[in-house]
Design a protein around this motif. Structure first.
Motif, PDB file in Angstrom:
ATOM      1  N   GLN A 130       0.666  -1.304  -0.045  1.00  0.00           N
ATOM      2  CA  GLN A 130       0.039   0.063  -0.048  1.00  0.00           C
ATOM      3  C   GLN A 130       0.782   1.265   0.194  1.00  0.00           C
ATOM      4  OE1 GLN A 130      -2.657  -0.587   3.337  1.00  0.00           O
ATOM      5  NE2 GLN A 130      -4.176  -1.643   2.152  1.00  0.00           N
ATOM      6  N   VAL A 131       2.101   1.154  -0.488  1.00  0.00           N
ATOM      7  CA  VAL A 131       2.755   2.385  -0.706  1.00  0.00           C
ATOM      8  C   VAL A 131       2.258   3.214  -1.941  1.00  0.00           C
ATOM      9  CG1 VAL A 131       4.997   3.001  -1.421  1.00  0.00           C
ATOM     10  CG2 VAL A 131       4.929   1.213  -0.062  1.00  0.00           C
ATOM     11  N   VAL A 132       1.719   2.391  -2.789  1.00  0.00           N
ATOM     12  CA  VAL A 132       1.067   3.197  -4.040  1.00  0.00           C
ATOM     13  C   VAL A 132      -0.154   2.439  -4.429  1.00  0.00           C
ATOM     14  CG1 VAL A 132       3.249   4.050  -5.245  1.00  0.00           C
ATOM     15  CG2 VAL A 132       2.510   1.725  -5.688  1.00  0.00           C
ATOM     16  N   SER A 133      -1.019   3.007  -5.250  1.00  0.00           N
ATOM     17  CA  SER A 133      -2.505   2.624  -5.673  1.00  0.00           C
ATOM     18  C   SER A 133      -2.093   1.412  -6.490  1.00  0.00           C
ATOM     19  CB  SER A 133      -3.209   3.812  -6.090  1.00  0.00           C
ATOM     20  OG  SER A 133      -2.839   4.511  -6.969  1.00  0.00           O
ATOM     21  N   ASP A 134      -1.198   1.654  -7.686  1.00  0.00           N
ATOM     22  CA  ASP A 134      -1.295   0.715  -8.902  1.00  0.00           C
ATOM     23  C   ASP A 134       0.203   0.679  -9.153  1.00  0.00           C
ATOM     24  OD1 ASP A 134      -0.875   2.946 -10.340  1.00  0.00           O
ATOM     25  OD2 ASP A 134      -3.160   2.911 -10.642  1.00  0.00           O
ATOM     26  N   ASN A 135       0.657  -0.396 -10.187  1.00  0.00           N
ATOM     27  CA  ASN A 135       1.807  -0.459 -10.779  1.00  0.00           C
ATOM     28  C   ASN A 135       2.448   0.724 -11.452  1.00  0.00           C
ATOM     29  OD1 ASN A 135       1.535  -2.952  -9.731  1.00  0.00           O
ATOM     30  ND2 ASN A 135       1.883  -4.024 -11.733  1.00  0.00           N
TER      31      ASN A 135
END
Length: 286
Positions: A151-156
């Motif tokens: 959950q550091v970023v929302s998507d690749n």
């Protein structure tokens, strides 16, 4: 036996031995479901999935020819350029040792990426990335998936835009072999060297022309003249360059996992003006 023009031929796809999500067995089942007739597995810098794929095909009554392939990472000027090897000898010990050097380079790069992420305040991603990679080569795609999982970023895409892409916080310039070396490796293993997805490199038409010219001068055999989401204008340039430099034409889905964007064997027909890389291959057998 099918006429070769009516065959579904896909010469670029990935399994979980690199950054694909499917096992070779799952990949083969999907290829059969999509009525693919000839399939090349081209994992990044490894041929580990080839033999399992060949052995799995023996369980099927339906014919499907397996082409042993690989996608080798190279550096050319400031670009990461991928060279596909088709019909390589996946048992060749010299070739296997050379590919192991690429694996070592990937490991060093992964360590450096993890260090940069830590400096940016993102910790523990390498361990998760390695878990996701499993038996496969560790790639930036695994880091991106790990960052989504944590959950550091929302998507690749966000992972690359903020951290992993060129010029971003955790970007590490890879130290790959040269394009000439990759072509030599492939030839030494009995294969044909094909320039992968030339329409997807972030370069101007002038640089693309230079790339294809130098690839041809280095002894390259073919070019992917058809691959997913290739704009018509770029396709026309690639066809022109294929003819100009006498390069054979290949096509591949670059399939990694089921999605609405790519599918095995889909939309891979090529212009009749081009000479297919398979033009002198023996008819399909099983």
């Amino acid at each position: 036996m099918k006429n070769i023009k009516s065959m579904k031929i896909d010469l670029h796809c990935h399994s979980y031995h690199s950054d694909g999500l499917l096992t070779p067995q799952e990949l083969l089942a999907r290829a059969h479901n999509m009525q693919v007739d000839v399939l090349a597995l081209t994992d990044h810098d490894t041929v580990a999935g080839i033999q399992p794929l060949i052995e799995e095909q023996q369980k099927y009554k339906r014919s499907l020819e397996i082409i042993s392939g690989v996608e080798i990472s190279t550096s050319w000027h400031s670009f990461d350029i991928h060279i596909i090897g088709l019909k390589v000898d996946h048992h060749n010990q010299t070739f296997l040792q050379r590919l192991q050097q690429q694996t070592q380079r990937r490991e060093i790069r992964a360590q450096k990426i993890d260090s940069k992420l830590a400096k940016a305040g993102v910790h523990g991603i390498l361990e998760v990335a390695k878990e996701l990679a499993g038996v496969g080569q560790i790639t930036r795609a695994h880091f991106a998936r790990a960052m989504v999982k944590q959950q550091v970023v929302s998507d690749n895409e966000a992972a690359f835009k903020k951290y992993l892409g060129k010029g971003k916080k955790a970007h590490v310039k890879p130290e790959w072999i040269t394009m000439q070396e990759a072509i030599a490796w492939i030839h030494d293993a009995g294969g044909r060297a094909v320039l992968a997805h030339p329409g997807h490199y972030d370069m101007t038409s002038k640089w693309l022309r230079r790339l294809v010219a130098e690839f041809s001068q280095a002894g390259g055999d073919g070019i992917e003249a058809n691959h997913p989401h290739l704009a018509p204008a770029k396709r026309a340039i690639i066809e022109e360059l294929s003819i100009e430099h006498g390069l054979l034409a290949s096509s591949g889905s670059d399939f990694h996992f089921p999605s609405r964007w790519t599918e095995l064997g889909k939309n891979l027909k090529m212009s009749d003006k081009l000479t297919p890389v398979w033009h002198d291959w023996q008819p399909i057998t099983n």
